[in-house]
Structure formats: C-alpha cells, structure tokens
Design an enzyme around this catalytic site. Structure first.
Site, short mmCIF file in Angstrom:
data_model
loop_
_atom_site.label_atom_id
_atom_site.label_comp_id
_atom_site.label_asym_id
_atom_site.label_seq_id
_atom_site.Cartn_x
_atom_site.Cartn_y
_atom_site.Cartn_z
N PHE A 84 -63.34 -97.30 66.39
CA PHE A 84 -63.82 -96.09 67.06
C PHE A 84 -63.17 -94.85 66.48
O PHE A 84 -62.23 -94.92 65.69
CB PHE A 84 -63.60 -96.18 68.58
CG PHE A 84 -62.16 -96.16 69.03
CD1 PHE A 84 -61.39 -97.31 69.05
CD2 PHE A 84 -61.57 -94.98 69.44
CE1 PHE A 84 -60.06 -97.29 69.48
CE2 PHE A 84 -60.25 -94.94 69.88
CZ PHE A 84 -59.50 -96.10 69.90
N SER A 112 -61.34 -97.47 58.60
CA SER A 112 -61.20 -98.50 59.64
C SER A 112 -62.23 -99.60 59.43
O SER A 112 -61.93 -100.79 59.57
CB SER A 112 -61.40 -97.88 61.03
OG SER A 112 -60.45 -96.87 61.29
N ALA A 208 -55.65 -98.51 61.17
CA ALA A 208 -57.08 -98.50 61.51
C ALA A 208 -57.23 -98.12 62.99
O ALA A 208 -56.35 -98.42 63.80
CB ALA A 208 -57.69 -99.88 61.27
N LYS A 209 -58.33 -97.48 63.30
CA LYS A 209 -58.56 -97.14 64.71
C LYS A 209 -59.48 -98.22 65.28
O LYS A 209 -60.70 -98.06 65.37
CB LYS A 209 -59.19 -95.74 64.81
CG LYS A 209 -58.85 -95.04 66.11
CD LYS A 209 -59.02 -93.54 65.98
CE LYS A 209 -59.08 -92.85 67.31
NZ LYS A 209 -57.93 -93.04 68.18
N CYS A 210 -58.87 -99.37 65.59
CA CYS A 210 -59.64 -100.50 66.10
C CYS A 210 -59.18 -100.80 67.52
O CYS A 210 -58.00 -100.64 67.85
CB CYS A 210 -59.49 -101.72 65.20
SG CYS A 210 -57.82 -102.28 64.96
#
Ligand code: PLP
Ligand code: COI
Length: 370
Positions: A84, A112, A208-210
């Site tokens: 996201f 990401s 990462a934006k996970c």
C-alpha cells in the site's frame, strides 16, 4: 513481475446510487480524526497474467466505495501478498486541490511491488487513479486546521490458489479518508516506547510498504499504548542497539550545534517521502544533515548532556511530530524541553506551507489537480 505498461487505460465511471447525505458528511468533515471515515468513491483496476505469461492492467473503474468480493482462497488472505501507499491531497490557499510528490509514492509502490513479487503499475496510472478519486471526492476535504484528504492506494493478490508462489491476478484500489490529526491526544509532543520486538531484519521486507510489516508491529504498538505511550520505536534486529523508526514514521535527531541525524536507508526502514523532503529543506537552510546510525545509548546520553536538543518523527499521516519522552525497560528520559523544539517547528511550518500552496514550491513537489 512482467507487466504491459498500459498508461492509456480509460476509466469507466460507475454511477453512485447512494452518496453520503450532506449533513452526515459535514459532521464527519468537522471532526475527521484519522482513518475512521471514508469518502464516497473508490478506484479499482484489475491485473491478470495472460496465456503468454505477460500480464496487463485492465478494467479501470471509478465508482461507489463498497465491499469487494474475494474468493476465500485469494492469495492475499493466506500469504499476505499486499502492498500500500499513503499520500494526501491538500486544499490550496487559492481554493484549488493538489497532491504532494505523488510520483515518489508511485515509485515506492513499484519498489514494494517488486519485493512482494507483484506486478508493476505504471507510475502515470498510479497518479491518474489518485487524481480521479480526488476529483470524484472533492467534497470530502475536512474543514479543520491541518485537515487533508488521505489517500490509500493498495494492491492485493486475488488469485484463488493455495500453493506458495506469486499470484496470477491482482486488484489495485484507491480509497480516500478525510483526515485531521493522526495522534488522538493532541499533545504538543509524543511519548514513545522502545520495543524489544523488532520490525525488520536485513534482507527482509522493512523497506517495502507491505501490510505484513504492520501486522507484525501491532503487538509492540499495543504494548506502547498500554504503557501510556503514543508510539513504538524499533531498534535494529541484528544488534538491538541502533534506532530504526517508529511504527509509521521516520525519525530525526537535532543537535545543539545545528546538525541533524536520521537513520540511514539500509533496507530495514521505510524510505519516507516526508523524511526526504525534510532532508532537502534542512540542507537548503544550510543545516548539515547526516544519514547515520544513532544508538539508543547515544540518544539517552546526548539528551542528558544537552548535546541533543530535539527529536521529531515524520510521515505523511503524522506530518512532523515532536518526541518529548522516550521510555524503555532500562528507564526513561526526556528529550530537550520535553515539548516541541524550535527547529522542529520551523521545518514543519516550511513543509506544510509548501503542501498547502502558502509558500513557493521550488522543487516541483506540488501537483495541482485543476
Ligand atoms: N515509516 C513507516 C513504517 C511508515 O509507515 C511511514 C508512513 O508512510 C513512514 C515511515 C513515513 O513515510 P512517508 O513520509 O512517505 O509517509
Ligand atoms: C502514512 O503515513 O501514510 C502511513 O502509511 C502510516 C500509517 C501508520 C498510517
């Protein structure tokens, strides 16, 4: 993952049968909070792998916000293949609307995606999706000081398959939420808890934006709240010594000699767009900013000696937030005066003025919608 770079996708507008009544919307906009209220629309775009193994984005829609159907075997529900972004649209001083550095969010989204074995989304399509939503929800800007429309683009793996491999179908969505202050307490400076849990290890997904990173941060964050603090701060996983970041914000340390330190991007912290913007603004003021490891012991010692005078957290949701108190199992200490510091206030004011069109945008960061 291979993907056709179709930037010319046309959005289909789906009619909205029941938008939020104006009086309810006005009530929400007068007291938006953070993340609990949502606008009327959403963007959805589909991705499927074709028979030749090359996938493509298709069926872009802007329509009523509502539940989405997912097969119970959808890969995101089992192996958390999800990423996201978070960015804001701001009402400008002249009444127009603008995004702040959306291309930086689009680029980070693709980094990401690569880490999570998901398809790349053309940056132009990411930005167009966000713009489409802001235009559709232009009545959803809060009236309150510091208010904005928070935008949440995200991608999920939708293929029904229980084997562990990258899925062959995905959905990209964007939703919007009118936003006020991120911190409920409204305190002038936040108090943070040094967690014994770690957030990310070298080689992991810390940069990462996970969603999985945030799932793993919930227990430490809940622990911080239960102990009366506002946020958790994580130390590095290898030595449990170096300051990394908060649950949803990067950190800056401000020294009496006018220098600033922020933890380096070594792969275990999120490369924040606010972090980067602050770095540029501070350097332009002639301040020395070093991306350098800084330990909890240094933080405690430098706070006691007066060498360190301010610490602040920064991120899209939290903007720039002073850190006044730090507490861990070895005791607690106060940073500077325990309240907002001068430099923190100045950098925040400069950033916010650019975001809201009240100061010149020398960097081309502001992307207007009109
Ligand atoms: N660190 C984490 C873990 C975050 O979730 C965020 C928020 O997005 C940040 C840092 C700050 O990033 P940005 O300034 O791009 O919002
Ligand atoms: C943001 O600042 O946009 C984030 O995603 C952080 C999250 C904790 C709300």
């Amino acid at each position: 993952m291979a993907s056709t770079a179709d930037q010319t996708l046309r959005f289909t507008s789906l009619p909205h049968p029941a938008p939020t009544p104006a009086d309810l919307r006005a009530q929400i906009l007068a007291n938006p909070g953070f993340g609990t209220n949502f606008s009327d629309h959403m963007v959805v775009i589909e991705w499927d792998e074709g028979p030749n193994g090359v996938g493509g984005w298709h069926d872009a829609t802007i329509g009523p916000r509502g539940p989405i159907a997912l097969d119970p075997a959808a890969a995101v529900l089992h192996y958390a293949q999800e990423i996201f972004e978070g960015l804001k649209a701001y009402r400008q001083q002249d009444g127009g609307l603008a995004l702040f550095r959306p291309e930086a969010n689009a680029a980070r989204f693709n980094r990401s995606a690569e880490r999570l074995a998901m398809p790349e989304l053309p940056e132009a399509l990411f930005i167009e999706s966000v713009k489409q939503l802001v235009r559709a929800d232009r009545d959803w800007f809060p009236d309150v000081e510091g208010g904005s429309l928070y935008l949440r683009p995200f991608m999920i793996a939708t293929e029904a398959f229980l084997g562990v491999r990258p899925a062959k179908s995905y959905k990209f969505l964007v939703i919007a939420s009118p936003a006020g202050n991120y911190f409920k307490s409204g305190a002038p400076a936040v108090s943070i808890w040094v967690s014994e849990y770690t957030r990310a290890a070298p080689g992991g997904t810390g940069a990462a934006k996970c969603g999985g990173n945030y799932a793993a941060s919930l227990v430490p964050q809940a622990e911080a709240l239960a102990r009366g603090h506002d946020q958790v701060v994580f130390l590095d996983a290898a030595e449990r010594k170096w300051i990394e970041e908060l649950g949803g914000m990067n950190l800056y340390f401000v020294f009496a000699d006018g220098t600033l330190i922020t933890p380096p991007l070594t792969g275990t912290i999120l490369p924040g767009i606010t972090r980067d913007s602050i770095m540029q603004l501070a350097r332009e003021e002639g301040l020395e900013v070093r991306e350098e490891r800084y330990s909890l012991d240094q933080w405690r010692g430098d706070s006691a000696s007066g060498k360190l005078i301010e610490t602040f957290a920064c991120g899209t949701a939290a903007v720039v937030t002073p850190v006044g108190k730090v507490c861990g199992r070895d005791g607690e200490f106060t940073v500077g005066s325990g309240g907002p510091g001068q430099l923190t206030g100045r950098l925040k004011a400069r950033l916010v003025a650019i975001q809201r069109g009240q100061a010149a945008d020398a960097h081309g960061w502001v992307v207007r919608l009109d």
